[in-house]
Write a protein that holds these residues in place. Structure first.
Motif, PDB file in Angstrom:
ATOM      1  N   ARG A  42       0.653  -1.236  -0.038  1.00 22.93           N
ATOM      2  CA  ARG A  42      -0.031   0.024   0.028  1.00 22.93           C
ATOM      3  C   ARG A  42       0.692   1.240   0.001  1.00 22.93           C
ATOM      4  NH1 ARG A  42      -0.977   3.195   4.523  1.00 22.93           N
ATOM      5  NH2 ARG A  42      -0.030   2.424   6.419  1.00 22.93           N
ATOM      6  N   CYS A  43       2.042   1.077   0.540  1.00 34.50           N
ATOM      7  CA  CYS A  43       2.940   2.319   0.408  1.00 34.50           C
ATOM      8  C   CYS A  43       4.160   2.219  -0.828  1.00 34.50           C
ATOM      9  CB  CYS A  43       3.425   2.424   1.733  1.00 34.50           C
ATOM     10  SG  CYS A  43       2.398   3.070   2.941  1.00 34.50           S
ATOM     11  N   SER A  44       3.931   1.422  -1.555  1.00 33.79           N
ATOM     12  CA  SER A  44       5.050   1.275  -2.323  1.00 33.79           C
ATOM     13  C   SER A  44       4.634   1.937  -3.876  1.00 33.79           C
ATOM     14  CB  SER A  44       5.352  -0.177  -2.753  1.00 33.79           C
ATOM     15  OG  SER A  44       4.355  -0.636  -3.462  1.00 33.79           O
ATOM     16  N   ASN A  45       3.780   2.837  -3.782  1.00 34.32           N
ATOM     17  CA  ASN A  45       3.330   3.228  -5.003  1.00 34.32           C
ATOM     18  C   ASN A  45       4.462   4.496  -5.348  1.00 34.32           C
ATOM     19  OD1 ASN A  45       0.426   2.383  -5.219  1.00 34.32           O
ATOM     20  ND2 ASN A  45       0.547   3.139  -3.390  1.00 34.32           N
ATOM     21  N   THR A  46       4.560   4.715  -6.695  1.00 34.29           N
ATOM     22  CA  THR A  46       5.595   5.854  -7.109  1.00 34.29           C
ATOM     23  C   THR A  46       4.941   6.390  -8.238  1.00 34.29           C
ATOM     24  OG1 THR A  46       6.542   4.277  -8.808  1.00 34.29           O
ATOM     25  CG2 THR A  46       7.274   4.298  -6.513  1.00 34.29           C
TER      26      THR A  46
END
Length: 698
Positions: A42-46
């Protein structure tokens, strides 16, 4: 009363996309610091459109691709939308929404979201305003009707028969119509669909414009709620087999009729959304997908409505069973990227190239997007970087990039890196010039930093004119790779943030002790300022508010074995690195202040992997010495004094307490060796407090 959940349920069987694990939603939060992103987190978006991104993130970037490329660098919102340790390289869906739409109003936590009662408050205001505008309605009747409207709220709260307390002396024609509306509304909120339908139907011909329009809308809304009433249980779970398809058809017809009569009406936006709901409830996946594609192209990307629509699309189509019904470029690209994720166990295999080739006509007019999907498949699935370079021409010297154009260039750079192309660093430097959009520059800085790290030019990352300014990137390299000279210079660089300087100093002092550079520790500890913190403990310096560099000046030195301050211990070791008492005291400093499983003493699993930022070997020379080695050396030293040797035996055995696993960082010894130590302590040093204190070996 059932909670009718607009965001619950699964799309009906006309859709057939194998669901990739973690297609969207909120799970763990520990991104890998690299550009390659094929596993959802959920926090690996770029800012790079990629398989590992949340489907909502990819789709929102594609919607915003219609905007002109930003001419100036993006200004990030306040820290309330940041998560420690992510820098501006990675983000969650919530963070991205907040970055794009910081002024969007937060939802009212008390609103009955997802149920028909969500309209109760706004309906009350509209009802009162409409009565005020009707000149034929006597003031006394208006007041009584307004008071009666207040009793309808109990129906939503109690979920039983209607709660309306109707006034008995309403005589005017407008008054009777407004009373009829109240009775229909009360029936609606009480789930009495037949009575509600009949009441609203009679009012569609009213001369009062508000009543006529609202009744037309509410007839269709009543049919919709009747259609789905049996499909949701009290917990919001959805059973598609219990949908009343006939009522769905009537609801769709009602909303369509309303939109024809009131194209710019009070409820036009809501009616359009509820038409989509009828498509979903009716299992019309093709119609739903096409309507979403149309809306995605028509909704302004500058408003929060775009994010709301993306969220709806994700819940209703992308992450349930949607696939074959989709034939629009934005949705196809989003789904294709999701289907390129790393397969899990017995999960579905990645999408085949032939499937993408068969979609070419659906990407008509969007050759740039189709080419990117093909290039992504070549990189992530086929593992063919040469093909990526053929599909994505070099365009790294633009002044700015929209999301898709940026992603095309970043993927090209990743292909250069995979081929170890000698021009990779130059490509990233050129791309930095136009990386102005949200979260764009940090990802290029990450790529350049990894190239410099792996090519032996780490100092270039920290050079005075370095383009790499993202603190999180710099701190990872300082903590894991930098040598003493670089750490020392960064600790003194007043132009950098306090946290970064403190981390550099902490890492320098920690590694000087661990690697046995005691003279360096004594000299460099003079940089510890009066404000150096020793609070917070040691768990993850990159995300802690303060770096506890003050531990090296003021901490717990001993808990039974007499030890001086760390500075004195280090000074002794500078003169004699084999000093027994000083080594035992340094071991106690490690033990009492949490260093056993931190930094250079941590398990390899705690360090960056080889393909991640900071994954190259440290530039500190030598090998760190954990406290377990001190004990083993002293136990074997015939010159060590009795009390010191007893304490070394005591501590060596306690390295295994109580689990039997070694917590002191050195190589494990078998239980038989620990038994021998125990017996030796009891036999040779039985009068020592350490022998008397120890009852077991583990």
């Amino acid at each position: 009363m059932r909670r009718i959940a607009w965001l619950a349920g699964t799309l009906l069987g006309a859709l057939a996309l194998p669901q990739a694990a973690g297609a969207s939603g909120d799970f763990g939060c520990d991104p890998a610091w690299r550009l390659f992103n094929r596993e959802f987190n959920r926090c690996s978006n770029t800012a790079l459109l990629s398989p590992g991104n949340d489907t909502r993130v990819n789709l929102l970037f594609l919607v915003r691709d219609r905007q002109a490329a930003p001419a100036t660098r993006f200004a990030y919102p306040g820290e309330n939308l940041a998560e420690p340790g992510l820098g501006h390289n990675f983000f969650s869906w919530r963070m991205l929404r907040g970055a794009f739409y910081p002024q969007a109003e937060a939802e009212d936590p008390e609103a009955p979201y997802g149920s028909r009662c969500i309209s109760l408050a706004s309906g009350t205001k509209a009802f009162t305003a409409a009565m005020q505008a009707n000149r034929g309605l006597p003031a006394g009747e208006r007041d009584k009707l307004a008071a009666a409207r207040g009793t309808v709220a109990k129906t939503c709260g109690e979920a039983s028969a209607g709660s309306l307390v109707a006034p008995a002396d309403i005589a005017s024609a407008p008054g009777r119509e407004y009373l009829g509306y109240l009775q229909a509304a009360d029936a609606f909120y009480a789930e009495q669909w037949d009575a509600a339908r009949d009441g609203f139907t009679r009012l569609r011909a009213s001369k009062d414009s508000w009543l006529a329009e609202t009744a037309a809308y509410m007839v269709a809304r009543t049919e919709l709620n009747a259609a789905q009433n049996a499909a949701f249980d009290e917990y919001g779970s959805f059973d598609a087999g219990k949908v009343d398809k006939a009522a769905v058809g009537r609801a769709r017809g009602g909303f369509t009729d309303y939109l024809k009569r009131y194209a710019q009406g009070r409820y036009a936006a809501s009616a359009s959304g509820l038409v989509r709901r009828t498509l979903w409830l009716g299992g019309d996946a093709v119609g739903l997908a096409r309507e979403y594609e149309r809306l995605l192209a028509a909704t302004s990307p500058t408003t929060a409505a775009a994010a709301d629509l993306v969220q709806e699309v994700d819940n209703k189509l992308l992450t349930n069973e949607g696939g074959r019904a989709i034939d629009g470029p934005l949705l196809l690209a989003t789904v294709d990227l999701m289907m390129m994720r790393e397969p899990y166990d017995n999960g579905p295999q990645p999408i085949a190239l032939a499937q993408i080739v068969a979609q070419e006509k659906s990407f008509a007019g969007r050759a740039d997007l189709y080419g990117y999907v093909l290039a992504s498949h070549a990189f992530y699935v086929e593992k063919n970087p040469a093909k990526v370079l053929q599909l994505l021409p070099d365009d790294a010297r633009q002044p700015a990039y929209a999301p898709l154009a940026f992603s095309r260039q970043v993927l090209r750079g990743m292909a250069l890196a995979a081929k170890a192309d000698r021009n990779e660093a130059g490509f990233w430097r050129e791309l930095l010039g136009g990386a102005n959009g949200p979260y764009q520059r940090p990802i290029v800085e990450l790529a350049l930093a990894m190239n410099l790290e792996r090519s032996g030019r780490l100092a270039d990352v920290f050079a005075p004119m370095s383009p790499i300014g993202e603190t999180a990137i710099r701190e990872i390299l300082l903590q894991n790779v930098a040598g003493a000279d670089l750490l020392r210079s960064q600790a003194r660089d007043a132009k950098r943030p306090v946290h970064e300087r403190d981390l550099a100093l902490f890492t320098l002092l920690h590694k000087q002790l661990a690697y046995g550079n005691y003279a360096g520790f004594v000299s460099d500890s003079a940089m510890l300022g009066a404000s150096a913190s020793n609070e917070g403990g040691l768990w993850d310096l990159l995300v802690q508010d303060r770096v506890p560099a003050g531990l090296f000046r003021k901490a717990t030195w001993s808990d039974g074995y007499a030890c001086p301050a760390l500075s004195a211990t280090a000074a002794t070791l500078t003169q004699d690195p084999r000093d027994v008492k000083a080594r035992l005291c340094l071991g106690d400093f490690y033990r009492l202040n949490g260093f056993d499983d931190f930094g250079v003493f941590a398990d390899d699993a705690m360090r960056p992997k080889r393909d991640e930022l900071g994954g190259t070997p440290t530039l500190f020379a030598g090998k760190p010495t954990p406290r377990g080695d001190f004990y083993a050396q002293i136990i074997a030293d015939p010159k060590a004094g009795g009390e010191d040797k007893a304490y070394a035996l005591f501590r060596a055995i306690n390295c295994y307490a109580p689990s039997g696993s070694n917590a002191c960082g050195n190589a494990d010894v078998p239980e038989s060796q620990r038994r021998t130590w125990f017996q030796r302590l009891k036999k040779d040093h039985g009068a020592s407090p350490w022998a008397q204190k120890l009852r077991y070996y583990w």
